[in-house]
Design a protein around this motif. Structure first.
Motif, PDB file in Angstrom:
ATOM      1  N   VAL A  61     -11.016 -12.388  -1.441  1.00 18.92           N
ATOM      2  CA  VAL A  61     -10.297 -11.622  -2.456  1.00 18.92           C
ATOM      3  C   VAL A  61      -8.844 -11.574  -2.009  1.00 18.92           C
ATOM      4  N   MET A  71     -11.689  -3.374  -2.363  1.00 18.78           N
ATOM      5  CA  MET A  71     -12.212  -4.465  -3.193  1.00 18.78           C
ATOM      6  C   MET A  71     -13.201  -3.967  -4.226  1.00 18.78           C
ATOM      7  N   LYS A  72     -13.754  -2.799  -3.990  1.00 17.70           N
ATOM      8  CA  LYS A  72     -14.748  -2.275  -4.936  1.00 17.70           C
ATOM      9  C   LYS A  72     -14.052  -1.623  -6.121  1.00 17.70           C
ATOM     10  N   GLN A 128     -11.036 -22.923  -5.125  1.00 15.91           N
ATOM     11  CA  GLN A 128     -11.853 -21.718  -5.201  1.00 15.91           C
ATOM     12  C   GLN A 128     -11.175 -20.743  -6.150  1.00 15.91           C
ATOM     13  N   ILE A 129     -11.970 -20.084  -6.978  1.00 11.64           N
ATOM     14  CA  ILE A 129     -11.382 -19.075  -7.844  1.00 11.64           C
ATOM     15  C   ILE A 129     -11.486 -17.736  -7.142  1.00 11.64           C
ATOM     16  N   ASP A 152     -18.572 -11.175  -0.366  1.00  7.65           N
ATOM     17  CA  ASP A 152     -18.687 -11.698  -1.717  1.00  7.65           C
ATOM     18  C   ASP A 152     -17.623 -12.750  -1.981  1.00  7.65           C
ATOM     19  N   THR A 156     -10.275 -13.653  -6.900  1.00  4.02           N
ATOM     20  CA  THR A 156      -9.762 -12.502  -7.642  1.00  4.02           C
ATOM     21  C   THR A 156      -8.574 -11.913  -6.891  1.00  4.02           C
TER      22      THR A 156
END
Lengths: 141, 742
Positions: free
Chosen positions: A86, A139-140, A52-53, A83, A55
């Motif tokens: 992370v 995260m935003k 999985q990529i 989403d 962020t």
């Protein structure tokens, strides 16, 4: 006796932070990151988490703290979100801490800047304060 | 209880499939009401729904299906012939059934919808058909049966021919009916294979697809090790793994492929209902229904296609009287065509209607203030046509509840572009409109070129790749020229704008040697060269989306995991081109204005070489006509007859001093070094002496036609400044030129 809550804790520039344990998918050691040119400064890069990529966000930069010293490799706290996962890059991982709900207090008005938005408040532990990170906000980018 | 749920779920899935089939079959039956095959199938479907709902205790479903079944049974027995009234009634019944099924699916109950009117309508249809008369069908059946008996007797008596042949010969059966019967026989025999397919949950397929993606990545990693390993057993195994993975990948991809007919199948119904509602006659034809597409893409194009089809029927195809008056067949034709071409799927939707009225389109856009009157006048046909993709524009004279509200085509375009497709529209007034859609087969796995820049690896989708150019040694130093700072490379005589990836992405300087690697890419209709440090390899990569943290970054299309397990970013070629202004068009709606800014079909959006002549005259010629930019020392210029010439590449090239031609100034005597634009057309080259090269711009240039000063020069606004456009052809032909030279 009030309700208890478990927090996964970590250190960030000497500050003691916590994220609700159920939000944390896993904690892994340093991963090689691929940087994303032109992205927000707070983005540490992309890591390969078993195919999985994910962020990676540099929490020091996100919270406008001092840069990590060279040669210090960060740890990854992988947090679930709507989403996908992370990863939060932190200095050091602490224990899982159990806190009482009544020990909580929102941040004082004197807390300003980025940190104001992302720190929901603090649990007054015996020896130190546990700062609660608002992961959704963090995260935003 | 859960077992019951399972049964109901199965029933819902099956019934929905049945109803979809019913929709198609009923519309089909309307065209050929005597097809016993269709009738039998329709009857079976309704019968199944009725039977199962009875067993499961869905009374409402059962009662609705029941009246339909009785009506159909009459038709099957030849006592009743389908007409459009009955078809409408039956289709309404299908809708009613579907509504109940939906309610069962979402709430578990049949809902409180009232279907008594549907039932009453069907009953009435049934009664009106019940006038007693010896049914025609019965007579026919009896007659045919007799003939069959006779033919069988003949076969017994030694006639070696087939039964069908005998019947046709005796005139008992027409060849058409015989063929139909033979086909039915075939399809009944063929229906036994239905046991070889099973239903699979889509989520499971998605998961499989993901896993295969992972496997491909793992395979790539293993293959990287084979470079350093020598163990032959390991190498052999790796090879086998490679082959199996590839096959598995293909297999799994195939499971996700669906024929486009799945989407199209509902269109006959849509078209029928819409046409009936509008009082039009429309026939729908489909070609290439078996063309396969990835499931996700099928899902994505469903709504845009429906919208286009509705649009075509609503505003494309005219009313029967209007068609008659213009000498067309009363029945309009809507053709859907799908086919594969170059790894892409092409879908064409054609109607033979009135076409799009460009004048009205412009008028509407003008009224809505989307374009100015000036722009309207200058607009090319193509650009005017593209107005239909603007939000809030509709040419429908009246707003109906079907379309004409101006929401739609822009959404269609956005949705298709979202999946990497393109939409193109062609129209001929009075003859019809064709929409051409091109979409990729699959989105998940693509072929990409891996390149390095600034120590980072990037994947460049192969679809945008045209060629690779490597410049070494001296070539590397001299091959790249600059036009006012903008680097260009002469690719077979044409100037290719260059973009340095490390600069675009602010990667810092890269430690590349003396070689220059240029990746020639296509972005929209423009070509540009992307300069990278190193070109590694082409690889199949699995495209993974980037997180929402990167929403604003248009230069990346996603990320992938490379053979060594590291993550690499996938470049968005169009995004890079826009960032670096290779493509000046910005695709945001807000910027559409600039995109359509004043253009003329004769000039159009193009790359222009802007230069200065004399002290202040700013001029431009199309970059495509420029083959090279040269500097010559003034002493190299020699007179030859009435011309000035220069020895250039072993040939003699005529020079034209533009300043002298146009203003009577002489540049040749003023300067030590002459700036010359080598202009080539149809094999002829001529050198244009200018004072200074200013820039290369890509801009939609509007010719101010009323301000044309002579046939040699026109004016336009380029980069916000008035610029003369030089017509070199006219300049070369002009007899004055000869005189001036003397």
């Amino acid at each position: 006796m009030s309700a208890t809550q478990q927090f996964c804790t970590f250190l960030l520039d000497g500050l003691f932070f916590g994220v609700e344990v159920e939000k944390v998918q896993e904690v892994i050691r340093h991963q090689e990151t691929t940087r994303v040119p032109l992205a927000n400064r707070a983005v540490g890069g992309l890591i390969n988490l078993r195919g999985q990529i994910v962020t990676a966000l540099d929490l020091r930069r996100r919270l406008e703290l001092a840069e990590r010293d060279r040669g210090v490799v960060p740890m990854n706290v992988v947090v679930r979100s709507d989403d996908g996962a992370v990863s939060l890059l932190v200095d050091e991982i602490g224990d899982v801490v159990e806190v009482q709900e009544n020990e909580f207090e929102p941040p004082p008005d004197t807390l300003q800047g980025m940190a104001r938005e992302m720190i929901r408040g603090a649990y007054k532990l015996k020896t130190r304060l546990l700062l609660v990170l608002d992961t959704e906000r963090a995260m935003k980018v | 209880m859960s077992e019951m749920d399972e049964i109901i779920k199965e029933f819902l899935v099956e019934s929905n499939d049945n109803l979809d089939q019913l929709d198609r079959d009923l519309v089909e039956l309307e065209k050929e009401p005597d097809s016993s095959e269709l009738l039998a199938r329709i009857f079976r479907a309704i019968h199944t729904v009725k039977g199962t709902s009875g067993v499961l205790g869905f009374g409402k479903l059962e009662s609705v299906a029941h009246v339909g079944e009785s009506l159909l049974s009459r038709m099957r027995d030849g006592k009743l012939r389908l007409n459009s009234k009955i078809a409408t009634g039956l289709l309404k019944m299908v809708d009613a059934l579907r509504e109940v099924l939906q309610s069962i699916d979402s709430t578990g109950g049949e809902g409180d919808g009232d279907y008594s009117s549907v039932i009453a309508q069907l009953k009435q249809l049934l009664e009106s058909a019940l006038e007693e008369r010896t049914p025609l069908g019965q007579i026919l059946v009896e007659k045919t049966e007799q003939a069959v008996q006779e033919a069988l007797a003949a076969q017994h008596a030694g006639d070696g021919r087939k039964l069908g042949e005998i019947l046709v010969e005796r005139g008992a059966v027409s060849p058409d009916i015989l063929n139909e019967a033979l086909r039915l026989q075939q399809s009944e025999a063929g229906s036994h294979v239905s046991g070889s397919s099973i239903r699979v949950d889509v989520n499971l397929l998605d998961k499989l697809m993901n896993l295969v993606g992972e496997l491909v990545l793992a395979r790539n990693q293993i293959l990287q090790f084979t470079g350093t390993e020598t163990d032959s057993a390991f190498l052999g195994t790796a090879q086998r793994l490679n082959l199996i993975t590839t096959e598995l990948q293909e297999g799994v991809m195939k499971t996700r492929m669906q024929p486009i007919g799945n989407v199209w199948s509902k269109f006959p119904r849509v078209v029928r209902d819409l046409a009936a509602q509008l009082g039009k006659q429309v026939r729908i034809e489909m070609e290439g229904t078996e063309t396969e597409l990835d499931k996700t893409i099928i899902e994505a194009i469903k709504d845009p296609l429906t919208h286009i089809v509705r649009n075509s029927v609503d505003h494309g195809i005219e009313m029967p009287e209007e068609r008659n008056a213009s000498g067309k067949c009363e029945e309009g034709r809507l053709t859907l065509r799908a086919f594969h071409e170059g790894g892409q799927v092409n879908i064409e939707i054609h109607d033979d209607g009135r076409g799009i009225d460009l004048e009205r389109l412009k008028q509407k856009a003008l009224e809505r203030g989307q374009i100015s009157a000036e722009q309207t006048a200058r607009m090319s046909e193509r650009e005017a046509l593209n107005l239909i993709f603007r939000p809030g524009l509709s040419t429908a004279q009246s707003v109906t509840n079907i379309s004409g509200r101006g929401v739609g085509m822009d959404v269609v375009k956005t949705n298709i572009e979202k999946i990497g497709g393109t939409v193109d529209v062609h129209t001929v007034k009075g003859e019809g409109t064709t929409l051409k859609i091109k979409i990729p087969l699959t989105l998940a796995i693509i072929l990409a070129l891996i390149a390095t820049s600034g120590c980072e690896r990037f994947a460049i989708p192969q679809v945008s790749l045209l060629e690779l150019v490597r410049l070494e040694g001296e070539q590397a130093e001299q091959g790249i020229e600059r036009i006012h700072g903008a680097p260009v490379y002469r690719l077979r005589g044409n100037l290719l704008p260059l973009v340095y990836l490390n600069q675009q992405l602010e990667l810092g300087n890269s430690a590349h040697g003396d070689a220059v690697n240029i990746v020639v890419l296509q972005a929209d209709d423009r070509q540009f060269g992307l300069v990278v440090d190193e070109i590694n390899d082409t690889e199949e990569i699995v495209v993974k989306p980037l997180g929402k943290q990167f929403k604003g970054l248009s230069c990346f299309a996603g990320a992938t995991i490379m053979g060594d397990g590291k993550v690499a970013l996938i470049l968005d070629v169009l995004g890079i081109a826009q960032m670096s202004s290779v493509v000046t068009e910005v695709r945001e709606r807000a910027a559409l204005e600039t995109e359509h800014r004043a253009t003329d079909s004769a000039v159009g959006r193009d790359a222009w070489l802007v230069f200065q002549v004399g002290r202040s005259r700013r001029m431009a010629i199309p970059l495509s006509a420029v083959s090279r930019l040269e500097e010559f020392p003034a002493k190299m210029i020699e007179p030859s007859g009435s011309d000035w010439v220069v020895q250039y590449r072993g040939q003699i090239m005529t020079l034209i001093d533009i300043a002298q031609e146009l203003d009577g100034e002489n540049a040749t005597e003023k300067q030590q070094t002459l700036q010359v634009i080598v202009y080539s057309k149809q094999g002829r080259s001529v050198g244009l002496i200018v004072d200074q090269i200013v820039d290369i711009v890509e801009e939609a240039v509007a010719m101010e036609s009323d301000e044309v000063k002579s046939d040699r020069v026109g004016s336009a606004v380029i980069q916000g400044r008035v610029t003369d456009l030089l017509n070199v052809e006219a300049l070369m032909k002009n007899p004055n030129l000869q005189e001036a030279r003397r």
